[in-house]
Design an enzyme around this catalytic site. Structure first.
Site, PDB file in Angstrom:
ATOM      1  N   GLY A 194       0.833  -1.189   0.000  1.00  0.00           N
ATOM      2  CA  GLY A 194       0.000   0.000   0.000  1.00  0.00           C
ATOM      3  C   GLY A 194       0.869   1.240   0.000  1.00  0.00           C
ATOM      4  O   GLY A 194       1.140   1.830   1.038  1.00  0.00           O
ATOM      5  N   GLY A 221       0.577   4.342  -0.461  1.00  0.00           N
ATOM      6  CA  GLY A 221      -0.066   5.640  -0.379  1.00  0.00           C
ATOM      7  C   GLY A 221       0.847   6.596   0.347  1.00  0.00           C
ATOM      8  O   GLY A 221       2.075   6.454   0.314  1.00  0.00           O
ATOM      9  N   ALA A 222       0.273   7.570   1.047  1.00  0.00           N
ATOM     10  CA  ALA A 222       1.092   8.592   1.687  1.00  0.00           C
ATOM     11  C   ALA A 222       1.964   8.010   2.803  1.00  0.00           C
ATOM     12  O   ALA A 222       3.194   8.177   2.790  1.00  0.00           O
ATOM     13  CB  ALA A 222       0.197   9.707   2.219  1.00  0.00           C
ATOM     14  N   ILE A 223       1.347   7.308   3.765  1.00  0.00           N
ATOM     15  CA  ILE A 223       2.131   6.765   4.875  1.00  0.00           C
ATOM     16  C   ILE A 223       3.086   5.682   4.381  1.00  0.00           C
ATOM     17  O   ILE A 223       4.246   5.614   4.787  1.00  0.00           O
ATOM     18  CB  ILE A 223       1.206   6.221   5.978  1.00  0.00           C
ATOM     19  CG1 ILE A 223       0.487   7.380   6.674  1.00  0.00           C
ATOM     20  CG2 ILE A 223       2.001   5.409   7.000  1.00  0.00           C
ATOM     21  CD1 ILE A 223       1.399   8.359   7.381  1.00  0.00           C
ATOM     22  N   ASN A 271      -5.444   2.769   9.892  1.00  0.00           N
ATOM     23  CA  ASN A 271      -6.427   3.380  10.770  1.00  0.00           C
ATOM     24  C   ASN A 271      -7.469   2.355  11.191  1.00  0.00           C
ATOM     25  O   ASN A 271      -7.705   1.366  10.499  1.00  0.00           O
ATOM     26  CB  ASN A 271      -7.146   4.528  10.063  1.00  0.00           C
ATOM     27  CG  ASN A 271      -6.276   5.767   9.932  1.00  0.00           C
ATOM     28  OD1 ASN A 271      -5.415   6.023  10.767  1.00  0.00           O
ATOM     29  ND2 ASN A 271      -6.509   6.540   8.889  1.00  0.00           N
ATOM     30  N   LYS A 287      -5.681   6.014  19.362  1.00  0.00           N
ATOM     31  CA  LYS A 287      -5.797   6.681  18.061  1.00  0.00           C
ATOM     32  C   LYS A 287      -7.251   6.765  17.616  1.00  0.00           C
ATOM     33  O   LYS A 287      -7.669   7.753  16.999  1.00  0.00           O
ATOM     34  CB  LYS A 287      -4.971   5.932  17.011  1.00  0.00           C
ATOM     35  CG  LYS A 287      -4.955   6.633  15.656  1.00  0.00           C
ATOM     36  CD  LYS A 287      -4.064   5.933  14.662  1.00  0.00           C
ATOM     37  CE  LYS A 287      -4.091   6.657  13.327  1.00  0.00           C
ATOM     38  NZ  LYS A 287      -3.242   6.003  12.310  1.00  0.00           N
ATOM     39  N   ASN A 331      -9.313   9.818  16.215  1.00  0.00           N
ATOM     40  CA  ASN A 331      -9.862   9.824  14.857  1.00  0.00           C
ATOM     41  C   ASN A 331     -11.387   9.798  14.804  1.00  0.00           C
ATOM     42  O   ASN A 331     -11.990  10.411  13.922  1.00  0.00           O
ATOM     43  CB  ASN A 331      -9.328   8.612  14.076  1.00  0.00           C
ATOM     44  CG  ASN A 331      -8.062   8.937  13.305  1.00  0.00           C
ATOM     45  OD1 ASN A 331      -7.905  10.052  12.818  1.00  0.00           O
ATOM     46  ND2 ASN A 331      -7.171   7.983  13.205  1.00  0.00           N
ATOM     47  N   ASN A 357     -12.348  12.674  12.266  1.00  0.00           N
ATOM     48  CA  ASN A 357     -12.282  12.286  10.856  1.00  0.00           C
ATOM     49  C   ASN A 357     -13.636  12.386  10.145  1.00  0.00           C
ATOM     50  O   ASN A 357     -13.752  13.064   9.122  1.00  0.00           O
ATOM     51  CB  ASN A 357     -11.701  10.871  10.755  1.00  0.00           C
ATOM     52  CG  ASN A 357     -10.799  10.713   9.549  1.00  0.00           C
ATOM     53  OD1 ASN A 357     -11.050  11.298   8.506  1.00  0.00           O
ATOM     54  ND2 ASN A 357      -9.760   9.918   9.679  1.00  0.00           N
TER      55      ASN A 357
END
Length: 344
Positions: free
Chosen positions: A12, A14-16, A109, A195, A199, A203
């Protein structure tokens, strides 16, 4: 551990996933990225660039793949960074490529991800992470770290498995040396719930109202909603047998409003970004999972139920998902409401 011989797969990109990939590759690890063609093509041509609050970095010579299950080697570490609704499928596809003494860590997440890893891979090979770091991909081949509210926390699903904490401390140390601020814990489930406490109120509400996190904390009416979401999540966690890191929801809220929210004041909800791209959100693994757990435990969670229903309704108004990692793992995203709704 010899850096030259250690193989890491980031499932994955993506950003992270890109942040971890860039820094670990720069540190000398052999890194394979599984992700979308538009991003990997740029990385293949020009390397992976990183900027933002963690500084400027660049890494090259990755192994790149757009389809899960087409690997030719085994990995010491697999970092799971796909959306939560893809965890079960991607874990099943990647299980044959994890070394017998290897570790998989969920960077995701929501709730239930590390439990899925433990079910598919075994508790001794499964770790979770709490990541209060924000990042975005402003253009293919580049990732920007935007905010950080706390160090990355990692730990084994079951710290009582022989050697699991030693591996947790080892990887936390190696991440830290690579430039990823990281600590190890024996209480990863408590940190994952921590977390969620962060979130779950921010979120979906930020996505529905289309505002940054700071705006939510400035409005008393919205703070009241977030307070109730936190109350419900805290009660469900306790009833599930998780010992939170705070003695009460009130104690957590002092940290939430006093430190965490100011540290991410200008951050945009990841769910809002998903909606803007026409993609499904992770609402079912966040507020939806709190709601689902609450029903199983006989605990009423009306605020989390409402957030879930609003987000599911909002998702139906978005455009069909564009090209994504779903094609790589052979699954189309579906919105899955709690059990009682699926029976109707």
């Amino acid at each position: 551990m010899e850096l030259s011989g250690c193989k890491i797969l980031i499932a994955g990109c993506g950003a992270i996933g890109s942040v971890f990939g860039c820094l670990l590759r720069k540190a000398g690890y052999e890194v394979t990225l599984l992700g979308r063609e538009w991003h990997l093509t740029a990385i293949r041509l020009n390397g992976l660039e990183m900027d933002g609050i963690w500084g400027r970095h660049r890494a090259e010579e990755f192994k790149l793949c757009t389809e899960a299950g087409n690997f030719t080697e085994l990995y010491d570490l697999i970092l799971i960074a796909v959306k939560a609704y893809d965890t079960e499928k991607i874990t099943r596809l990647l299980a044959p490529y994890l070394k017998p003494d290897g570790i998989a860590i969920s960077l995701q997440n929501g709730l239930g991800n590390v439990e899925t890893l433990a079910e598919k891979l075994g508790a001794g090979k499964s770790m979770g992470a709490s990541i209060l770091v924000g990042a975005k991909i402003p253009e293919p081949g580049r990732v920007t770290v935007t905010v950080q509210a706390a160090p990355v926390i990692i730990g084994p699903f079951d710290p009582n498995v022989a050697g699991s904490m030693e591996k947790g401390r080892l990887w936390a140390s190696l991440f830290d040396q690579a430039g990823i601020p990281c600590e190890a814990t024996e209480k990863i489930l408590a940190h994952i719930w921590a977390k969620v406490f962060y979130n779950a109120p921010l979120n979906p509400l930020g996505a529905i109202l289309q505002v940054h996190y700071g705006a939510l904390g400035e409005e008393p009416q919205l703070r009241a909603i977030m307070d109730r979401i936190i109350d419900e999540a805290f009660e469900v966690a306790v009833r599930k047998g998780v010992m939170p890191l705070w003695s009460s929801a009130d104690e957590y809220r002092k940290l939430f409003y006093g430190k965490l929210l100011p540290a991410t004041y200008n951050h945009q909800s990841s769910m809002l970004q998903d909606l803007q791209r026409g993609r499904p959100t992770e609402i079912n693994s966040l507020n939806g999972q709190i709601w689902r757990y609450g029903e199983q435990l006989g605990t009423h969670t009306p605020y989390n139920e409402t957030m879930t229903r609003l987000m599911l309704g909002r998702e139906k108004r978005t455009a069909p998902p564009g090209p994504s990692l779903h094609s790589a793992i052979g699954r189309d995203p579906r919105m899955i409401p709690p059990e009682r709704d699926r029976k109707k």
